[in-house]
Design a protein around this motif. Sequence first.
Motif, PDB file in Angstrom:
ATOM      1  N   ARG A  82      37.167 -73.112  18.135  1.00  6.33           N
ATOM      2  CA  ARG A  82      35.987 -72.401  18.638  1.00  6.33           C
ATOM      3  C   ARG A  82      35.170 -73.293  19.569  1.00  6.33           C
ATOM      4  NH1 ARG A  82      31.423 -69.129  15.057  1.00  6.33           N
ATOM      5  NH2 ARG A  82      30.111 -68.541  16.828  1.00  6.33           N
ATOM      6  N   GLY A  83      35.137 -74.595  19.292  1.00  9.20           N
ATOM      7  CA  GLY A  83      34.373 -75.501  20.121  1.00  9.20           C
ATOM      8  C   GLY A  83      34.986 -75.771  21.476  1.00  9.20           C
ATOM      9  N   LEU A  84      36.265 -75.421  21.663  1.00 10.70           N
ATOM     10  CA  LEU A  84      36.960 -75.689  22.914  1.00 10.70           C
ATOM     11  C   LEU A  84      37.307 -74.437  23.703  1.00 10.70           C
ATOM     12  CD1 LEU A  84      39.332 -78.494  21.595  1.00 10.70           C
ATOM     13  CD2 LEU A  84      37.500 -78.789  23.281  1.00 10.70           C
ATOM     14  N   LEU A  85      37.524 -73.331  23.028  1.00 12.03           N
ATOM     15  CA  LEU A  85      37.852 -72.091  23.722  1.00 12.03           C
ATOM     16  C   LEU A  85      36.668 -71.629  24.566  1.00 12.03           C
ATOM     17  CD1 LEU A  85      39.589 -70.191  20.781  1.00 12.03           C
ATOM     18  CD2 LEU A  85      40.722 -71.072  22.837  1.00 12.03           C
ATOM     19  N   PRO A  86      36.904 -71.109  25.751  1.00 10.59           N
ATOM     20  CA  PRO A  86      35.807 -70.621  26.598  1.00 10.59           C
ATOM     21  C   PRO A  86      34.955 -69.593  25.858  1.00 10.59           C
ATOM     22  CG  PRO A  86      37.829 -70.744  27.862  1.00 10.59           C
ATOM     23  CD  PRO A  86      38.214 -70.995  26.427  1.00 10.59           C
ATOM     24  N   GLY A  87      33.666 -69.885  25.733  1.00 13.78           N
ATOM     25  CA  GLY A  87      32.772 -68.979  25.022  1.00 13.78           C
ATOM     26  C   GLY A  87      32.994 -68.959  23.525  1.00 13.78           C
ATOM     27  N   GLY A  88      33.894 -69.811  23.035  1.00 13.12           N
ATOM     28  CA  GLY A  88      34.191 -69.833  21.610  1.00 13.12           C
ATOM     29  C   GLY A  88      35.055 -68.686  21.139  1.00 13.12           C
ATOM     30  N   HIS A  89      35.685 -67.979  22.094  1.00 16.74           N
ATOM     31  CA  HIS A  89      36.450 -66.786  21.743  1.00 16.74           C
ATOM     32  C   HIS A  89      37.882 -66.871  22.270  1.00 16.74           C
ATOM     33  CE1 HIS A  89      32.700 -64.893  20.558  1.00 16.74           C
ATOM     34  NE2 HIS A  89      32.192 -65.155  21.753  1.00 16.74           N
ATOM     35  N   TRP A  90      38.782 -66.254  21.516  1.00 21.07           N
ATOM     36  CA  TRP A  90      40.156 -66.072  21.980  1.00 21.07           C
ATOM     37  C   TRP A  90      40.204 -64.939  22.991  1.00 21.07           C
ATOM     38  CZ3 TRP A  90      43.947 -69.385  20.821  1.00 21.07           C
ATOM     39  CH2 TRP A  90      43.858 -70.125  19.638  1.00 21.07           C
ATOM     40  N   GLU A  91      41.108 -65.045  23.949  1.00 18.15           N
ATOM     41  CA  GLU A  91      41.400 -63.936  24.843  1.00 18.15           C
ATOM     42  C   GLU A  91      42.521 -63.100  24.229  1.00 18.15           C
ATOM     43  OE1 GLU A  91      42.799 -63.052  29.472  1.00 18.15           O
ATOM     44  OE2 GLU A  91      42.430 -65.109  28.798  1.00 18.15           O
ATOM     45  N   ARG A  92      42.366 -61.797  24.282  1.00 22.34           N
ATOM     46  CA  ARG A  92      43.375 -60.882  23.732  1.00 22.34           C
ATOM     47  C   ARG A  92      44.442 -60.650  24.797  1.00 22.34           C
ATOM     48  NH1 ARG A  92      44.047 -55.118  23.307  1.00 22.34           N
ATOM     49  NH2 ARG A  92      44.813 -54.502  21.245  1.00 22.34           N
ATOM     50  N   ALA A 136      43.142 -64.540  14.143  1.00 19.47           N
ATOM     51  CA  ALA A 136      42.548 -65.621  14.925  1.00 19.47           C
ATOM     52  C   ALA A 136      41.134 -65.263  15.366  1.00 19.47           C
ATOM     53  CB  ALA A 136      43.425 -65.923  16.140  1.00 19.47           C
ATOM     54  N   ALA A 137      40.925 -64.030  15.847  1.00 17.88           N
ATOM     55  CA  ALA A 137      39.611 -63.606  16.326  1.00 17.88           C
ATOM     56  C   ALA A 137      38.596 -63.545  15.186  1.00 17.88           C
ATOM     57  CB  ALA A 137      39.728 -62.250  17.018  1.00 17.88           C
ATOM     58  N   GLU A 138      39.011 -63.042  14.037  1.00 19.97           N
ATOM     59  CA  GLU A 138      38.106 -62.949  12.892  1.00 19.97           C
ATOM     60  C   GLU A 138      37.656 -64.326  12.432  1.00 19.97           C
ATOM     61  OE1 GLU A 138      40.141 -60.771   9.884  1.00 19.97           O
ATOM     62  OE2 GLU A 138      40.284 -58.942  11.096  1.00 19.97           O
ATOM     63  N   LEU A 139      38.570 -65.263  12.345  1.00 20.95           N
ATOM     64  CA  LEU A 139      38.208 -66.597  11.871  1.00 20.95           C
ATOM     65  C   LEU A 139      37.332 -67.333  12.879  1.00 20.95           C
ATOM     66  CD1 LEU A 139      40.240 -65.952   9.658  1.00 20.95           C
ATOM     67  CD2 LEU A 139      41.137 -68.267   9.876  1.00 20.95           C
ATOM     68  N   ALA A 140      37.597 -67.145  14.166  1.00 19.52           N
ATOM     69  CA  ALA A 140      36.746 -67.772  15.179  1.00 19.52           C
ATOM     70  C   ALA A 140      35.325 -67.211  15.098  1.00 19.52           C
ATOM     71  CB  ALA A 140      37.341 -67.548  16.570  1.00 19.52           C
ATOM     72  N   ALA A 141      35.199 -65.896  14.981  1.00 16.19           N
ATOM     73  CA  ALA A 141      33.880 -65.265  14.918  1.00 16.19           C
ATOM     74  C   ALA A 141      33.105 -65.705  13.684  1.00 16.19           C
ATOM     75  CB  ALA A 141      34.029 -63.740  14.941  1.00 16.19           C
ATOM     76  N   ALA A 142      33.814 -65.977  12.602  1.00 22.00           N
ATOM     77  CA  ALA A 142      33.174 -66.389  11.353  1.00 22.00           C
ATOM     78  C   ALA A 142      32.923 -67.889  11.287  1.00 22.00           C
ATOM     79  CB  ALA A 142      34.035 -65.951  10.162  1.00 22.00           C
ATOM     80  N   GLY A 143      33.314 -68.613  12.334  1.00 20.91           N
ATOM     81  CA  GLY A 143      33.111 -70.057  12.350  1.00 20.91           C
ATOM     82  C   GLY A 143      34.049 -70.824  11.447  1.00 20.91           C
ATOM     83  N   GLN A 144      35.181 -70.219  11.093  1.00 21.43           N
ATOM     84  CA  GLN A 144      36.108 -70.866  10.158  1.00 21.43           C
ATOM     85  C   GLN A 144      37.183 -71.698  10.856  1.00 21.43           C
ATOM     86  OE1 GLN A 144      37.568 -68.261   7.040  1.00 21.43           O
ATOM     87  NE2 GLN A 144      35.657 -67.110   7.013  1.00 21.43           N
ATOM     88  N   THR A 145      37.192 -71.678  12.190  1.00 19.21           N
ATOM     89  CA  THR A 145      38.099 -72.543  12.959  1.00 19.21           C
ATOM     90  C   THR A 145      37.257 -73.313  13.979  1.00 19.21           C
ATOM     91  OG1 THR A 145      38.607 -70.616  14.356  1.00 19.21           O
ATOM     92  CG2 THR A 145      40.206 -71.189  12.634  1.00 19.21           C
ATOM     93  N   PRO A 146      36.440 -74.252  13.519  1.00 16.98           N
ATOM     94  CA  PRO A 146      35.459 -74.887  14.399  1.00 16.98           C
ATOM     95  C   PRO A 146      36.065 -75.721  15.519  1.00 16.98           C
ATOM     96  CG  PRO A 146      35.503 -75.953  12.238  1.00 16.98           C
ATOM     97  CD  PRO A 146      36.304 -74.700  12.116  1.00 16.98           C
ATOM     98  N   THR A 147      37.231 -76.317  15.290  1.00 13.93           N
ATOM     99  CA  THR A 147      37.838 -77.129  16.354  1.00 13.93           C
ATOM    100  C   THR A 147      38.181 -76.253  17.548  1.00 13.93           C
ATOM    101  OG1 THR A 147      38.766 -78.658  14.723  1.00 13.93           O
ATOM    102  CG2 THR A 147      39.709 -78.693  16.938  1.00 13.93           C
TER     103      THR A 147
END
Length: 263
Positions: A36-46, A23-34
């Motif tokens: 990423r656009g809603l998560l705080p800071g565009g990042h998952w919390e671990r 999940a973190a890798e895809l968010a960082a690469a912009g591959q989950t734009p929906t």
Amino acid sequence: MNEVIGSHDLLLVTLDTLRYDVAAELAAAGQTPTLRGLLPGGHWERRHTPGSFTYAAHTAMLAGFLPTPTRPGPHPRLFAARFPGSETTAPGTWTFDAADLPTGLAEIGYHTVCVGGVGFFNKLSPLGSALPSLFVESHWEPGFGVTDPDSLSHQIDRVGEVIRRLPPDRRLFLLLNVAALHQPNWFYLAGATRDHGDSRDSHAAALRHVDRQLGRLFALMRRPCLVIVCSDHGTAYGEDGHTGHRLGHEVVWTVPYGEFVLA
């Protein structure tokens, strides 16, 4: 949460078996734009899951024990059943006098709905009925399950039906258990066949597929709505010889978590 409960709808999306690292890798690469656009800071919390497989994790989460931040605690909880000696119930925690969150919310007027995905929600046995029975209304059919590549689309269709017939003054608590990440997921990877089997790559492809669907889900939800989106546990694809979950490996216990308000 004492200001949110009663004024907001609540949506809990559990992305069944989603691994934090993927999940973190895809968010960082912009591959989950929906997402990423809603998560705080565009990042998952671990975070760490309260259970290594679906039934254990959901039973805990539906009692108020959401995945726990990995940094040292204690960590105040959003929701908690009222009981003496709780060290994670804080002034901002919404407490309820019931054994589980759906019952506690129903007692203050929420309509509680479960749209299940994996087998622990299929209502085909007493065990498969245990989690759905916590809700006033529950839904499952084979098209929502792990073998249908379009399961999430079918589930979102059902969510739309639920919301359309909900009185506008009735608050909603909705659990959507997303089965698409769970094995089998090989069919989400371009060019893969059943003989290729599931892999970390097909797991990632399944998440990209889910992300493309989630925008329609969020558009259906009434405002304001508090959204919690997380995994219930991860799964192994050969790490240290392990496959699957219900085991104590890091890739199983570490999960992505996010929360945000649709306003």
